[in-house]
Design a protein around this motif. Structure first.
Motif, PDB file in Angstrom:
ATOM      1  N   CYS A  40     -14.573 -12.964  10.911  1.00  0.00           N
ATOM      2  CA  CYS A  40     -15.220 -14.059  10.163  1.00  0.00           C
ATOM      3  C   CYS A  40     -14.329 -14.556   9.027  1.00  0.00           C
ATOM      4  O   CYS A  40     -14.188 -15.765   8.820  1.00  0.00           O
ATOM      5  N   ASN A  41     -13.727 -13.647   8.305  1.00  0.00           N
ATOM      6  CA  ASN A  41     -12.878 -14.045   7.183  1.00  0.00           C
ATOM      7  C   ASN A  41     -11.625 -14.768   7.658  1.00  0.00           C
ATOM      8  O   ASN A  41     -11.199 -15.757   7.038  1.00  0.00           O
ATOM      9  N   TRP A  42     -11.042 -14.314   8.746  1.00  0.00           N
ATOM     10  CA  TRP A  42      -9.866 -15.011   9.278  1.00  0.00           C
ATOM     11  C   TRP A  42     -10.249 -16.401   9.776  1.00  0.00           C
ATOM     12  O   TRP A  42      -9.472 -17.359   9.652  1.00  0.00           O
ATOM     13  N   GLY A  43     -11.439 -16.511  10.349  1.00  0.00           N
ATOM     14  CA  GLY A  43     -11.908 -17.827  10.774  1.00  0.00           C
ATOM     15  C   GLY A  43     -12.081 -18.782   9.604  1.00  0.00           C
ATOM     16  O   GLY A  43     -11.713 -19.959   9.679  1.00  0.00           O
ATOM     17  N   LEU A  44     -12.632 -18.274   8.499  1.00  0.00           N
ATOM     18  CA  LEU A  44     -12.768 -19.107   7.303  1.00  0.00           C
ATOM     19  C   LEU A  44     -11.408 -19.499   6.750  1.00  0.00           C
ATOM     20  O   LEU A  44     -11.219 -20.635   6.284  1.00  0.00           O
ATOM     21  N   ILE A  86      -3.656 -14.027  -0.294  1.00  0.00           N
ATOM     22  CA  ILE A  86      -4.365 -13.070  -1.148  1.00  0.00           C
ATOM     23  C   ILE A  86      -5.628 -12.576  -0.455  1.00  0.00           C
ATOM     24  O   ILE A  86      -5.949 -11.377  -0.466  1.00  0.00           O
ATOM     25  N   HIS A  87      -6.343 -13.476   0.179  1.00  0.00           N
ATOM     26  CA  HIS A  87      -7.605 -13.128   0.839  1.00  0.00           C
ATOM     27  C   HIS A  87      -7.370 -12.168   2.004  1.00  0.00           C
ATOM     28  O   HIS A  87      -8.084 -11.162   2.158  1.00  0.00           O
ATOM     29  N   ILE A  88      -6.354 -12.428   2.827  1.00  0.00           N
ATOM     30  CA  ILE A  88      -6.066 -11.556   3.970  1.00  0.00           C
ATOM     31  C   ILE A  88      -5.645 -10.166   3.501  1.00  0.00           C
ATOM     32  O   ILE A  88      -6.084  -9.136   4.045  1.00  0.00           O
ATOM     33  N   LEU A  89      -4.798 -10.101   2.480  1.00  0.00           N
ATOM     34  CA  LEU A  89      -4.379  -8.799   1.947  1.00  0.00           C
ATOM     35  C   LEU A  89      -5.571  -8.046   1.363  1.00  0.00           C
ATOM     36  O   LEU A  89      -5.689  -6.819   1.541  1.00  0.00           O
ATOM     37  N   MET A  90      -6.456  -8.762   0.681  1.00  0.00           N
ATOM     38  CA  MET A  90      -7.641  -8.112   0.122  1.00  0.00           C
ATOM     39  C   MET A  90      -8.547  -7.585   1.228  1.00  0.00           C
ATOM     40  O   MET A  90      -9.103  -6.484   1.124  1.00  0.00           O
ATOM     41  N   CYS A  91      -8.705  -8.351   2.292  1.00  0.00           N
ATOM     42  CA  CYS A  91      -9.526  -7.907   3.420  1.00  0.00           C
ATOM     43  C   CYS A  91      -8.937  -6.651   4.060  1.00  0.00           C
ATOM     44  O   CYS A  91      -9.673  -5.715   4.412  1.00  0.00           O
ATOM     45  N   PHE A  92      -7.622  -6.618   4.215  1.00  0.00           N
ATOM     46  CA  PHE A  92      -6.969  -5.445   4.805  1.00  0.00           C
ATOM     47  C   PHE A  92      -7.175  -4.204   3.927  1.00  0.00           C
ATOM     48  O   PHE A  92      -7.539  -3.134   4.419  1.00  0.00           O
ATOM     49  N   ALA A 113     -13.720 -11.675 -11.973  1.00  0.00           N
ATOM     50  CA  ALA A 113     -12.877 -12.446 -12.890  1.00  0.00           C
ATOM     51  C   ALA A 113     -11.763 -13.158 -12.124  1.00  0.00           C
ATOM     52  O   ALA A 113     -11.459 -14.328 -12.391  1.00  0.00           O
ATOM     53  N   LEU A 114     -11.174 -12.455 -11.159  1.00  0.00           N
ATOM     54  CA  LEU A 114     -10.156 -13.086 -10.320  1.00  0.00           C
ATOM     55  C   LEU A 114     -10.742 -14.248  -9.534  1.00  0.00           C
ATOM     56  O   LEU A 114     -10.103 -15.306  -9.383  1.00  0.00           O
ATOM     57  N   ALA A 115     -11.977 -14.084  -9.061  1.00  0.00           N
ATOM     58  CA  ALA A 115     -12.632 -15.170  -8.317  1.00  0.00           C
ATOM     59  C   ALA A 115     -12.851 -16.394  -9.189  1.00  0.00           C
ATOM     60  O   ALA A 115     -12.648 -17.541  -8.751  1.00  0.00           O
ATOM     61  N   VAL A 116     -13.258 -16.186 -10.440  1.00  0.00           N
ATOM     62  CA  VAL A 116     -13.478 -17.321 -11.346  1.00  0.00           C
ATOM     63  C   VAL A 116     -12.161 -18.032 -11.648  1.00  0.00           C
ATOM     64  O   VAL A 116     -12.099 -19.270 -11.701  1.00  0.00           O
ATOM     65  N   TRP A 130      -3.857 -23.394  -1.290  1.00  0.00           N
ATOM     66  CA  TRP A 130      -4.612 -22.823  -0.175  1.00  0.00           C
ATOM     67  C   TRP A 130      -3.804 -21.756   0.556  1.00  0.00           C
ATOM     68  O   TRP A 130      -4.356 -20.732   0.989  1.00  0.00           O
ATOM     69  N   ILE A 131      -2.516 -21.973   0.722  1.00  0.00           N
ATOM     70  CA  ILE A 131      -1.681 -20.966   1.377  1.00  0.00           C
ATOM     71  C   ILE A 131      -1.664 -19.685   0.556  1.00  0.00           C
ATOM     72  O   ILE A 131      -1.809 -18.569   1.092  1.00  0.00           O
ATOM     73  N   THR A 132      -1.505 -19.824  -0.757  1.00  0.00           N
ATOM     74  CA  THR A 132      -1.510 -18.648  -1.635  1.00  0.00           C
ATOM     75  C   THR A 132      -2.847 -17.919  -1.574  1.00  0.00           C
ATOM     76  O   THR A 132      -2.902 -16.687  -1.487  1.00  0.00           O
TER      77      THR A 132
END
Length: 798
Positions: free
Chosen positions: A664-668, A603-609, A579-582, A597-599
């Motif tokens: 990979c995620n940091w590269g994206l 969020i993506h980096i924190l989720m990966c951690f 749901a968050l992704a949508v 994009w910065i936000t």
């Protein structure tokens, strides 16, 4: 009495005005001769143009070219009259653009050529008709104004089928042409094309924006920037355009009207124009082609359904035969016949109390041989103690599936079916508004004729019924039918695995509810992708990709669930993330700016951690465990056990997976911040797919490292899935539209049909991606079949 006096005064006033008014100067104007003169408010000109038309079909209407040095305050007024029609305009011509007003001191107008009203048919013979045109020129300026006028015959007015015609237009010089649906019996009898539906194809080498309008053959013709969109079909075009035109909407033929815009905002949604306003001469190439026949429709549909039906037979029946004959049933009665007595792992827990009151687990594992397939009850008592102290998972030893599959099979099955119930709930509540919205879009397009509303591949958009683009909707049938086939396979497989005692001790927990959810997601991808293609545009693109997110996440969760059934994310958490992704996808479509994009990257980096820590510690780590004291304790104990242990990972395999995954995620994320891609839904899907494929590769590699194997049938599924994925990506990148651009810019990608004269590259992408996703699901279904009769104590966790 008063009425009589009022009438006499009015008559006298009218006579006085007629005496003072200067009569118009009468001029007979010949074709292709330039007439130049001066005019002011004391002078008026009446020009007569006379022609005799012998052939109605080839008769071309006159075009009036006029130029003047008049000003906006005191313009030159021009009125052109025919027997039943009249048009009027003024010079200088003021055209209101989207970014301002533009003034032109010359214009060209085509006299209305109303075929229905002016020419009378008598069988196949035409009546000779005398057509007189009058042009009145006047001004209110008291200063002398120069003007130059010329009447020309339009060289080409009737467009012939499949013949290219080239011409130029400017913002003050629109043009229009006539096309009548062919009645040539020799062409119609061939049956190779549908001459009652034609495709208009427009090409240009420059980027000047224009509007192309399809109007019925009646006067007046709307050929100005202000009114060109008032009738018929219309669309904005810069380099390429196309419209499918059926005869039932224009039974007597139609006019094709071309109007150049004074600026490019309508095509580019920006105020910048590449060409100076005084040089906006657009070169156009026009051709009208017949559409495909209804037999082509039927042939393409039957071939598609036949291929899928053949796939059901060629793949389905052998697979069912193989699973029945060549697979040992998952039941306790077949254990002794299949393998030797498994080893059971007895786990004893000794708890000691440290100086600060915390408990540390010192685990001693021994392997003993049992006399039967079942595990002694005392072992399970010990395992219950292990379940109480989750710190066991933080040890350096190699965990096995018996450590993470202690919950009863019924509880795991119930947990697994929550995925199915959730995906069904989401599907129903998501799909119904989507269908309502896209059908409304289609109805608005049909009513208004605004072709810019939907981003079709106009050169390969075959209408059927009220659908303007039937082929792109129908090509999603592969997702639906292959999803149904996967549900059937899953159901038959589940029916053969009904021994709960066997599943409790042997093999990878199946979790069929997850597989059912995958099949439903594949079906819903077909339904929502078809809904998107009813009227594709930037506002509903997320419909096309929403269940691609679902399938990618379900695949990743299923892989993790194989070896971690007790600690796997539940359905509510999984669909909460989706749901968050949508939501992010919606915001990314509407506001794809730098701040977004910065936000998103944060969020993506924190989720990966967070997920990395949860995966590395197998669900034992919690946010409340994050404290300086515990961090210090871990480092002290690791240092005293060996200085190298401070930097050496406890779980090397998981560390490698998480390191590569984060890399990979940091590269994206770095790519996103550098390029700020406009297509955020595709970028988000790329993140999901990349992580899923990375985990997929890791899982297979770890199986071979741990002396497991992948069966040949699974490898065959994997190879077919990979070939389809690579091929599908090729066709996906050769796009025929681009919703992230404007409608006019999207048409630059339009291409003709490539398969059966019915499907384009994107349709082929639908077929290949559906096959690829089906075989990916088959890989997941059969990936651990080699462990079907292996005891949980012998299945490593990684």
């Amino acid at each position: 009495m008063y009425k009589v006096i009022f009438l006499l005064l009015s008559l006298c006033l009218a006579v006085s005005e007629s005496v003072q008014h200067n009569p118009a100067e009468y001029v007979i104007l010949k074709y292709n001769e330039t007439y130049t003169n001066t005019i002011n408010n004391n002078k008026e000109y009446l020009l007569e143009v006379t022609e005799t038309i012998n052939d109605t079909v080839n008769a071309n209407p006159p075009r009036i070219w006029i130029q003047s040095n008049a000003t906006v305050s005191f313009p030159l007024m021009i009125v052109a009259r025919q027997t039943k029609e009249m048009i009027s305009w003024q010079l200088p011509l003021e055209i209101e653009g989207d970014v301002g007003e533009f003034v032109y001191n010359y214009t060209t107008k085509t006299m209305c050529h109303d075929i229905l009203k002016h020419y009378r048919m008598n069988g196949r013979h035409q009546k000779m008709i005398q057509e007189n045109s009058f042009i009145s020129i006047a001004t209110s300026s008291n200063k002398t104004i120069n003007f130059t006028i010329e009447v020309r015959k339009q060289n080409t007015f009737t467009i012939e089928l499949s013949k290219e015609h080239k011409f130029n237009i400017t913002p003050s010089q629109p043009s229009y042409f006539f096309y009548n649906f062919t009645t040539d019996d020799s062409l119609i009898k061939k049956g190779d094309s549908n001459y009652e539906t034609v495709i208009l194809e427009v090409n240009s080498d420059d980027d000047i924006c224009m509007v192309v309008s399809i109007q019925n053959i009646s006067c007046p013709v709307f050929d100005t920037n202000q009114d060109v969109t008032f009738r018929g079909f219309y669309e904005t075009v810069n380099k390429k355009g196309g419209i499918t035109i059926p005869k039932y909407k224009f039974p007597q033929g139609f006019y094709i009207v071309f109007v150049a815009k004074p600026d490019d905002y309508a095509c580019e949604k920006s105020g910048f124009s590449n060409v100076n306003n005084s040089e906006r001469v657009k070169q156009i190439s026009l051709v009208i082609k017949p559409s495909i026949t209804y037999s082509d429709y039927v042939m393409a549909v039957l071939i598609t359904l036949g291929c899928i039906g053949g796939f059901y037979i060629i793949f389905g029946l052998p697979y069912f035969f193989y699973t029945v004959k060549a697979t040992t049933p998952r039941a306790m009665e077949y254990v002794d016949n299949f393998s030797t007595t498994p080893n059971a792992r007895i786990v004893r827990l000794k708890v000691t109390r440290t100086f600060d009151g915390t408990e540390m687990a010192n685990v001693q594992r021994t392997i003993s041989t049992m006399s039967g397939p079942s595990v002694d009850i005392t072992d399970y008592d010990t395992l219950n103690e292990v379940d109480i102290d989750k710190n066991l998972r933080l040890g350096r030893g190699q965990p096995f599936l018996i450590d993470l599959a202690r919950k009863p099979p019924k509880e795991l099955t119930k947990k697994s079916y929550l995925y199915l119930y959730n995906v069904l709930t989401v599907a129903i509540f998501y799909a119904l508004p989507v269908l309502q919205l896209v059908v409304t879009y289609q109805m608005v397009l049909n009513e208004t004729g605004q072709q810019d509303l939907c981003y079709y591949n106009f050169l390969c958009a075959h209408p059927l019924g009220f659908l303007s683009d039937f082929n792109h909707v129908f090509s999603n049938i592969g997702y639906i039918l292959l999803g149904v086939l996967f549900l059937i396979i899953t159901y038959l497989r589940e029916q053969s695995h009904k021994d709960a005692d066997f599943d409790k001790e042997f093999g990878i927990p199946q979790h069929y509810g997850m597989f059912y959810a995958m099949g439903v997601a594949l079906i819903m991808e077909g339904i929502l992708s078809g809904s998107y293609h009813v009227c594709p545009n930037s506002l509903n693109f997320q419909f096309d990709s929403s269940f691609m997110y679902v399938m990618a996440v379900l695949c990743m969760v299923k892989l993790y669930q194989n070896r971690h059934p007790d600690i796997n994310a539940n359905a509510y958490t999984t669909f909460g993330v989706l749901a968050l992704a949508v939501v992010l996808a919606m915001i990314g479509i509407l506001e794809p700016n730098q701040y977004f994009w910065i936000t998103f990257v944060i969020i993506h980096i924190l989720m990966c951690f967070y997920l990395s820590v949860k995966v590395y510690y197998m669900g034992c780590w919690r946010l409340r465990d994050l404290s300086l004291q515990k961090f210090k304790q871990v480092w002290i104990y690791d240092f005293w056990s060996g200085p190298a242990n401070v930097v050496r990972p406890c779980h090397k395999a998981r560390f490698v997976l998480l390191f590569l995954g984060n890399l990979c995620n940091w590269g994206l994320d770095a790519f996103a911040l550098y390029r700020l891609p406009k297509n955020f839904p595709v970028f988000l899907l790329t993140i999901f797919m990349t992580n899923t494929m990375l985990y997929f590769v890791f899982y297979i590699v770890m199986k071979y490292i741990n002396k497991e194997k992948v069966r040949l049938l699974t490898w065959a599924f994997l190879i077919v899935s990979g070939v389809c994925a690579i091929s599908a990506m090729y066709f996906f990148l050769h796009k025929a539209i681009s919703w992230k651009r404007t409608a006019a810019q999207s048409r630059q990608f339009n291409v003709e049909c490539k398969l059966f004269r019915f499907y384009d590259y994107h349709d082929i992408w639908h077929f290949l991606s559906a096959i690829g996703m089906f075989f990916t699901f088959m890989v997941l279904l059969t990936l651990d079949d080699d462990l079907s009769h292996t005891h949980h104590s012998q299945i490593p966790v990684f």
